[in-house]
Scaffold this motif. Structure first.
Motif, PDB file in Angstrom:
ATOM      1  N   ARG A  52       0.836  -1.213   0.000  1.00  0.00           N
ATOM      2  CA  ARG A  52       0.000   0.000   0.000  1.00  0.00           C
ATOM      3  C   ARG A  52       0.864   1.253   0.000  1.00  0.00           C
ATOM      4  O   ARG A  52       0.611   2.188  -0.756  1.00  0.00           O
ATOM      5  CB  ARG A  52      -0.950  -0.007   1.199  1.00  0.00           C
ATOM      6  CG  ARG A  52      -2.096  -0.998   1.049  1.00  0.00           C
ATOM      7  CD  ARG A  52      -3.143  -0.819   2.120  1.00  0.00           C
ATOM      8  NE  ARG A  52      -2.691  -1.180   3.448  1.00  0.00           N
ATOM      9  CZ  ARG A  52      -2.710  -2.408   3.952  1.00  0.00           C
ATOM     10  NH1 ARG A  52      -3.157  -3.414   3.225  1.00  0.00           N
ATOM     11  NH2 ARG A  52      -2.292  -2.646   5.169  1.00  0.00           N
ATOM     12  N   TRP A  53       1.887   1.289   0.862  1.00  0.00           N
ATOM     13  CA  TRP A  53       2.782   2.454   0.923  1.00  0.00           C
ATOM     14  C   TRP A  53       3.554   2.614  -0.376  1.00  0.00           C
ATOM     15  O   TRP A  53       3.763   3.735  -0.866  1.00  0.00           O
ATOM     16  CB  TRP A  53       3.741   2.339   2.106  1.00  0.00           C
ATOM     17  CG  TRP A  53       3.087   2.698   3.395  1.00  0.00           C
ATOM     18  CD1 TRP A  53       2.703   1.839   4.382  1.00  0.00           C
ATOM     19  CD2 TRP A  53       2.719   4.008   3.836  1.00  0.00           C
ATOM     20  NE1 TRP A  53       2.113   2.536   5.404  1.00  0.00           N
ATOM     21  CE2 TRP A  53       2.110   3.870   5.097  1.00  0.00           C
ATOM     22  CE3 TRP A  53       2.833   5.288   3.288  1.00  0.00           C
ATOM     23  CZ2 TRP A  53       1.628   4.950   5.819  1.00  0.00           C
ATOM     24  CZ3 TRP A  53       2.361   6.361   4.009  1.00  0.00           C
ATOM     25  CH2 TRP A  53       1.762   6.193   5.253  1.00  0.00           C
ATOM     26  N   SER A  54       3.991   1.498  -0.933  1.00  0.00           N
ATOM     27  CA  SER A  54       4.755   1.532  -2.177  1.00  0.00           C
ATOM     28  C   SER A  54       3.909   2.084  -3.321  1.00  0.00           C
ATOM     29  O   SER A  54       4.368   2.935  -4.094  1.00  0.00           O
ATOM     30  CB  SER A  54       5.261   0.124  -2.508  1.00  0.00           C
ATOM     31  OG  SER A  54       5.993   0.124  -3.692  1.00  0.00           O
ATOM     32  N   VAL A  55       2.679   1.630  -3.431  1.00  0.00           N
ATOM     33  CA  VAL A  55       1.798   2.109  -4.499  1.00  0.00           C
ATOM     34  C   VAL A  55       1.456   3.585  -4.280  1.00  0.00           C
ATOM     35  O   VAL A  55       1.494   4.385  -5.226  1.00  0.00           O
ATOM     36  CB  VAL A  55       0.524   1.249  -4.602  1.00  0.00           C
ATOM     37  CG1 VAL A  55      -0.519   1.898  -5.485  1.00  0.00           C
ATOM     38  CG2 VAL A  55       0.875  -0.137  -5.145  1.00  0.00           C
ATOM     39  N   ALA A  56       1.154   3.966  -3.048  1.00  0.00           N
ATOM     40  CA  ALA A  56       0.838   5.369  -2.763  1.00  0.00           C
ATOM     41  C   ALA A  56       2.033   6.266  -3.095  1.00  0.00           C
ATOM     42  O   ALA A  56       1.882   7.319  -3.734  1.00  0.00           O
ATOM     43  CB  ALA A  56       0.440   5.537  -1.302  1.00  0.00           C
ATOM     44  N   GLY A  57       3.214   5.843  -2.692  1.00  0.00           N
ATOM     45  CA  GLY A  57       4.419   6.613  -3.001  1.00  0.00           C
ATOM     46  C   GLY A  57       4.671   6.690  -4.497  1.00  0.00           C
ATOM     47  O   GLY A  57       5.054   7.740  -5.022  1.00  0.00           O
ATOM     48  N   ALA A  58       4.446   5.573  -5.194  1.00  0.00           N
ATOM     49  CA  ALA A  58       4.641   5.560  -6.650  1.00  0.00           C
ATOM     50  C   ALA A  58       3.682   6.541  -7.322  1.00  0.00           C
ATOM     51  O   ALA A  58       4.069   7.259  -8.250  1.00  0.00           O
ATOM     52  CB  ALA A  58       4.446   4.151  -7.202  1.00  0.00           C
ATOM     53  N   LEU A  59       2.453   6.589  -6.841  1.00  0.00           N
ATOM     54  CA  LEU A  59       1.481   7.520  -7.428  1.00  0.00           C
ATOM     55  C   LEU A  59       1.886   8.973  -7.174  1.00  0.00           C
ATOM     56  O   LEU A  59       1.711   9.828  -8.052  1.00  0.00           O
ATOM     57  CB  LEU A  59       0.075   7.237  -6.893  1.00  0.00           C
ATOM     58  CG  LEU A  59      -0.509   5.886  -7.323  1.00  0.00           C
ATOM     59  CD1 LEU A  59      -1.862   5.652  -6.657  1.00  0.00           C
ATOM     60  CD2 LEU A  59      -0.607   5.773  -8.834  1.00  0.00           C
ATOM     61  N   VAL A  60       2.455   9.257  -6.012  1.00  0.00           N
ATOM     62  CA  VAL A  60       2.971  10.604  -5.738  1.00  0.00           C
ATOM     63  C   VAL A  60       4.118  10.924  -6.697  1.00  0.00           C
ATOM     64  O   VAL A  60       4.186  12.033  -7.255  1.00  0.00           O
ATOM     65  CB  VAL A  60       3.418  10.747  -4.261  1.00  0.00           C
ATOM     66  CG1 VAL A  60       4.208  12.023  -4.038  1.00  0.00           C
ATOM     67  CG2 VAL A  60       2.210  10.693  -3.338  1.00  0.00           C
ATOM     68  N   LEU A  61       5.021   9.969  -6.894  1.00  0.00           N
ATOM     69  CA  LEU A  61       6.138  10.184  -7.818  1.00  0.00           C
ATOM     70  C   LEU A  61       5.643  10.388  -9.252  1.00  0.00           C
ATOM     71  O   LEU A  61       6.172  11.230  -9.990  1.00  0.00           O
ATOM     72  CB  LEU A  61       7.124   9.021  -7.752  1.00  0.00           C
ATOM     73  CG  LEU A  61       7.898   8.880  -6.435  1.00  0.00           C
ATOM     74  CD1 LEU A  61       8.736   7.603  -6.437  1.00  0.00           C
ATOM     75  CD2 LEU A  61       8.759  10.096  -6.167  1.00  0.00           C
ATOM     76  N   VAL A  62       4.627   9.625  -9.656  1.00  0.00           N
ATOM     77  CA  VAL A  62       4.037   9.792 -10.991  1.00  0.00           C
ATOM     78  C   VAL A  62       3.484  11.206 -11.130  1.00  0.00           C
ATOM     79  O   VAL A  62       3.732  11.892 -12.120  1.00  0.00           O
ATOM     80  CB  VAL A  62       2.933   8.739 -11.254  1.00  0.00           C
ATOM     81  CG1 VAL A  62       2.084   9.109 -12.458  1.00  0.00           C
ATOM     82  CG2 VAL A  62       3.540   7.361 -11.443  1.00  0.00           C
ATOM     83  N   ALA A  63       2.723  11.645 -10.124  1.00  0.00           N
ATOM     84  CA  ALA A  63       2.138  12.992 -10.172  1.00  0.00           C
ATOM     85  C   ALA A  63       3.233  14.059 -10.253  1.00  0.00           C
ATOM     86  O   ALA A  63       3.117  15.012 -11.036  1.00  0.00           O
ATOM     87  CB  ALA A  63       1.250  13.221  -8.949  1.00  0.00           C
ATOM     88  N   CYS A  64       4.288  13.889  -9.482  1.00  0.00           N
ATOM     89  CA  CYS A  64       5.403  14.853  -9.511  1.00  0.00           C
ATOM     90  C   CYS A  64       6.086  14.871 -10.878  1.00  0.00           C
ATOM     91  O   CYS A  64       6.439  15.942 -11.390  1.00  0.00           O
ATOM     92  CB  CYS A  64       6.422  14.533  -8.421  1.00  0.00           C
ATOM     93  SG  CYS A  64       5.833  14.868  -6.762  1.00  0.00           S
ATOM     94  N   ALA A  65       6.272  13.704 -11.470  1.00  0.00           N
ATOM     95  CA  ALA A  65       6.921  13.632 -12.785  1.00  0.00           C
ATOM     96  C   ALA A  65       6.046  14.256 -13.865  1.00  0.00           C
ATOM     97  O   ALA A  65       6.543  14.973 -14.744  1.00  0.00           O
ATOM     98  CB  ALA A  65       7.252  12.185 -13.139  1.00  0.00           C
ATOM     99  N   ILE A  66       4.750  14.003 -13.799  1.00  0.00           N
ATOM    100  CA  ILE A  66       3.842  14.589 -14.790  1.00  0.00           C
ATOM    101  C   ILE A  66       3.792  16.105 -14.621  1.00  0.00           C
ATOM    102  O   ILE A  66       3.868  16.855 -15.595  1.00  0.00           O
ATOM    103  CB  ILE A  66       2.435  13.958 -14.674  1.00  0.00           C
ATOM    104  CG1 ILE A  66       2.493  12.499 -15.158  1.00  0.00           C
ATOM    105  CG2 ILE A  66       1.409  14.761 -15.460  1.00  0.00           C
ATOM    106  CD1 ILE A  66       1.230  11.706 -14.883  1.00  0.00           C
ATOM    107  N   TRP A  67       3.685  16.557 -13.383  1.00  0.00           N
ATOM    108  CA  TRP A  67       3.575  17.992 -13.116  1.00  0.00           C
ATOM    109  C   TRP A  67       4.854  18.742 -13.479  1.00  0.00           C
ATOM    110  O   TRP A  67       4.823  19.780 -14.110  1.00  0.00           O
ATOM    111  CB  TRP A  67       3.217  18.215 -11.642  1.00  0.00           C
ATOM    112  CG  TRP A  67       3.107  19.658 -11.279  1.00  0.00           C
ATOM    113  CD1 TRP A  67       2.078  20.496 -11.562  1.00  0.00           C
ATOM    114  CD2 TRP A  67       4.071  20.426 -10.576  1.00  0.00           C
ATOM    115  NE1 TRP A  67       2.343  21.744 -11.078  1.00  0.00           N
ATOM    116  CE2 TRP A  67       3.569  21.729 -10.464  1.00  0.00           C
ATOM    117  CE3 TRP A  67       5.316  20.137 -10.023  1.00  0.00           C
ATOM    118  CZ2 TRP A  67       4.262  22.739  -9.831  1.00  0.00           C
ATOM    119  CZ3 TRP A  67       6.002  21.151  -9.391  1.00  0.00           C
ATOM    120  CH2 TRP A  67       5.475  22.434  -9.292  1.00  0.00           C
ATOM    121  N   SER A  68       6.009  18.185 -13.082  1.00  0.00           N
ATOM    122  CA  SER A  68       7.280  18.896 -13.277  1.00  0.00           C
ATOM    123  C   SER A  68       7.967  18.580 -14.602  1.00  0.00           C
ATOM    124  O   SER A  68       8.821  19.331 -15.052  1.00  0.00           O
ATOM    125  CB  SER A  68       8.243  18.546 -12.134  1.00  0.00           C
ATOM    126  OG  SER A  68       8.663  17.191 -12.246  1.00  0.00           O
TER     127      SER A  68
END
Length: 181
Positions: A52-68
Motif C-alpha cells: 500500500r505504501w509503495s503504491v501510494a508513493g509511486a502515485l505521488v512520484l508519478v504525479a510529480c513527474a507529470i507535473w514537473s
C-alpha cells in the motif's frame, strides 16, 4: 502467478527503460512506466502494508513527474521500494515473529527458538541491506548520470541481492547442521 511475473519483469526492466527513454521521451510520458509498476501491485494491496505504501508513493512520484516533467521523481522509485521493504521488515522486528520467519512459516513448519532467533538476525541483515541499497539508489538518483543510476538500480543492486540470498543460504545450511534444525 502471471501477475507476479509481470511485476518482476516491470520492476527489473524499469531502470533500463528510464535510461533508454531519457532524452527520447519526456519524463511525463515515462511516468506511465511507473504507473504500470504501481498498477501491477494493486492485487497485493489487501495483503501488505508495504505494498500500500509503495503504491501510494509511486502515485505521488508519478504525479510529480507529470507535473514537473523532470526525471528525478522517476529515479526515486527504487528508493521508495527499499524504504517500503525496510518498513515492512523493520516493523516485523517489533513483533514476536520476524518477516523472514513469517515467510518460512508459510511452509507449515514450526521452528525451535534458536531458529527463530536466527531468522530474526536474517531479518536485521535485510534491513541493513535495504538501508544501504536505498541510500546508494538515492545518491545515484541525485548526483550520478542516468547510466550510472540505471546500472546500479537495474543490475548491481539485483546482483547484490542475489549475493546476499546465496550467502544466507550457505550460512543457513551450516546453521542447520550445527543446530540440527
Amino acid at each position: 502467478m502471471l501477475l507476479n511475473v509481470a511485476t518482476v519483469i516491470i520492476t527489473v526492466l524499469y531502470p533500463l527503460a528510464i535510461w533508454f527513454g531519457h532524452g527520447q521521451i519526456e519524463p511525463r510520458w515515462l511516468a506511465g512506466l511507473l504507473l504500470l509498476a504501481a498498477a501491477v501491485r494493486l492485487p497485493a494491496l489487501r495483503l501488505s502494508a508495504a505494498a500500500r505504501w509503495s503504491v501510494a508513493g509511486a502515485l505521488v512520484l508519478v504525479a510529480c513527474a507529470i507535473w514537473s516533467n523532470l526525471l528525478l521523481p522517476l529515479k526515486l522509485y527504487p528508493v521508495l521500494v527499499s524504504a517500503a521493504l525496510l518498513g515492512a521488515f523493520g516493523a516485523s522486528l517489533l513483533t514476536p515473529v520476524s518477516a523472514i520467519e513469517r515467510m518460512a512459516r508459510l511452509s507449515g513448519q514450526d521452528f525451535p527458538p534458536v531458529a527463530s532467533a536466527y531468522m530474526r538476525g536474517v531479518t536485521q541483515v535485510w534491513c541493513a541491506f535495504f538501508v544501504v541499497n536505498g541510500a546508494i539508489a538515492l545518491g545515484t538518483a541525485l548526483w550520478a548520470s542516468e547510466a550510472v543510476w540505471s546500472l546500479y538500480t537495474g543490475v548491481i543492486s539485483y546482483a547484490l541481492m542475489g549475493i546476499l540470498f546465496g550467502t544466507e543460504y550457505l550460512v543457513r545450511l551450516r546453521f542447520r547442521r550445527l543446530h540440527h534444525v
